[in-house]
Design a protein around this motif. Structure first.
Motif, short mmCIF file in Angstrom:
data_model
loop_
_atom_site.label_atom_id
_atom_site.label_comp_id
_atom_site.label_asym_id
_atom_site.label_seq_id
_atom_site.Cartn_x
_atom_site.Cartn_y
_atom_site.Cartn_z
N GLY A 51 11.69 -50.41 18.67
CA GLY A 51 13.26 -49.99 18.77
C GLY A 51 13.63 -49.04 17.64
O GLY A 51 14.91 -49.01 17.40
N ILE A 52 12.87 -48.75 17.09
CA ILE A 52 13.36 -48.03 15.53
C ILE A 52 13.44 -46.59 16.09
O ILE A 52 12.54 -45.77 16.40
N LEU A 53 14.88 -46.03 15.93
CA LEU A 53 15.21 -44.88 16.10
C LEU A 53 14.40 -43.85 15.19
O LEU A 53 14.44 -43.82 14.08
N VAL A 54 13.97 -42.79 15.97
CA VAL A 54 12.97 -41.67 15.19
C VAL A 54 14.18 -40.61 14.79
O VAL A 54 14.55 -39.90 15.80
N VAL A 55 14.24 -40.48 13.52
CA VAL A 55 15.51 -39.25 13.19
C VAL A 55 14.41 -38.39 12.28
O VAL A 55 13.74 -38.68 11.46
N PRO A 59 12.37 -41.06 6.54
CA PRO A 59 11.26 -42.43 6.60
C PRO A 59 11.64 -43.52 7.34
O PRO A 59 12.59 -43.88 7.43
N MET A 60 10.51 -44.11 8.20
CA MET A 60 10.96 -45.24 9.04
C MET A 60 10.67 -46.42 8.70
O MET A 60 11.03 -47.26 9.46
N LEU A 61 10.10 -46.66 7.49
CA LEU A 61 9.52 -48.15 7.32
C LEU A 61 10.05 -48.63 6.18
O LEU A 61 9.70 -49.91 5.99
N PRO A 62 11.05 -48.01 5.39
CA PRO A 62 11.24 -49.04 4.08
C PRO A 62 12.13 -50.04 4.38
O PRO A 62 11.81 -51.00 3.64
N MET A 63 12.93 -50.29 5.48
CA MET A 63 13.40 -51.57 5.58
C MET A 63 12.68 -52.82 6.00
O MET A 63 13.36 -53.74 6.03
N PHE A 64 11.43 -52.47 6.31
CA PHE A 64 10.45 -53.38 6.95
C PHE A 64 9.58 -53.69 6.06
O PHE A 64 8.57 -54.14 6.57
N ARG A 65 9.47 -53.53 4.76
CA ARG A 65 8.31 -53.69 4.00
C ARG A 65 7.99 -55.29 3.89
O ARG A 65 6.75 -55.65 3.49
N HIS A 66 8.80 -56.25 4.31
CA HIS A 66 8.70 -57.54 4.29
C HIS A 66 7.50 -57.97 5.52
O HIS A 66 7.28 -59.10 5.59
N LEU A 67 7.36 -57.01 6.40
CA LEU A 67 6.38 -57.18 7.67
C LEU A 67 5.37 -56.49 7.20
O LEU A 67 5.18 -55.63 6.53
N PRO A 68 4.38 -56.95 8.07
CA PRO A 68 2.86 -56.29 7.83
C PRO A 68 2.79 -54.80 8.26
O PRO A 68 2.03 -54.62 9.29
N PRO A 70 2.09 -50.56 7.40
CA PRO A 70 1.40 -49.82 6.58
C PRO A 70 1.97 -49.63 5.33
O PRO A 70 3.16 -49.54 5.23
N ARG A 71 1.05 -49.55 4.18
CA ARG A 71 1.91 -49.08 2.88
C ARG A 71 2.33 -47.73 2.79
O ARG A 71 3.45 -47.69 1.95
N GLY A 72 2.01 -47.06 3.65
CA GLY A 72 2.50 -45.45 3.41
C GLY A 72 3.76 -45.30 4.17
O GLY A 72 4.65 -46.34 4.54
N GLU A 73 4.11 -44.14 4.63
CA GLU A 73 5.52 -43.78 5.27
C GLU A 73 5.29 -42.93 6.46
O GLU A 73 4.21 -42.17 6.45
N LEU A 74 5.67 -43.23 7.77
CA LEU A 74 5.88 -42.41 8.88
C LEU A 74 7.13 -41.72 8.95
O LEU A 74 8.33 -42.03 8.49
#
Length: 103
Positions: A51-55, A59-68, A70-74
């Motif tokens: 359910g991550i809103l695609v804007v 960047p879509m992943l910064p708030m989720f770095r505590h989860l497994p 990918p290291r890069g960014e979508l």
């Protein structure tokens, strides 16, 4: 940078290798709200994110770095800079692209 093809469908599951690991990206179109959402699953198709809103251009992943994740960014990249939101057909007609930027 890796370009990730998005199927012309309201809901699709895309298998992609990011940083040497297999992930599944679920792209879903919300027809009532008229927006795309992203889900991320691991190689065994266990949910990591949903359910991550695609804007566009955000960047879509910064708030989720505590989860497994990918290291890069979508990112979703919208080619028409005069628009601020994605349409249902943008990925299919090439007006937008989904990209992964490795670190």
């Amino acid at each position: 940078m890796i370009s990730i093809p998005v199927l012309d469908a309201n809901d699709s599951l895309i298998e992609v290798e990011l940083d040497g690991e297999v992930f599944f990206l679920r792209m879903s179109w919300n027809s009532e709200g008229e927006f795309w959402v992203l889900g991320l699953e691991d190689y065994a198709q266990n949910d990591i994110l949903a359910g991550i809103l695609v804007v566009p251009d955000t960047p879509m992943l910064p708030m989720f770095r505590h989860l497994p994740v990918p290291r890069g960014e979508l990112y979703a990249v919208l080619l028409d800079e005069t628009r601020a939101n994605l349409l249902r057909t943008d990925f299919a007609d090439g007006s937008a692209g989904l990209i992964y930027v490795p670190v």
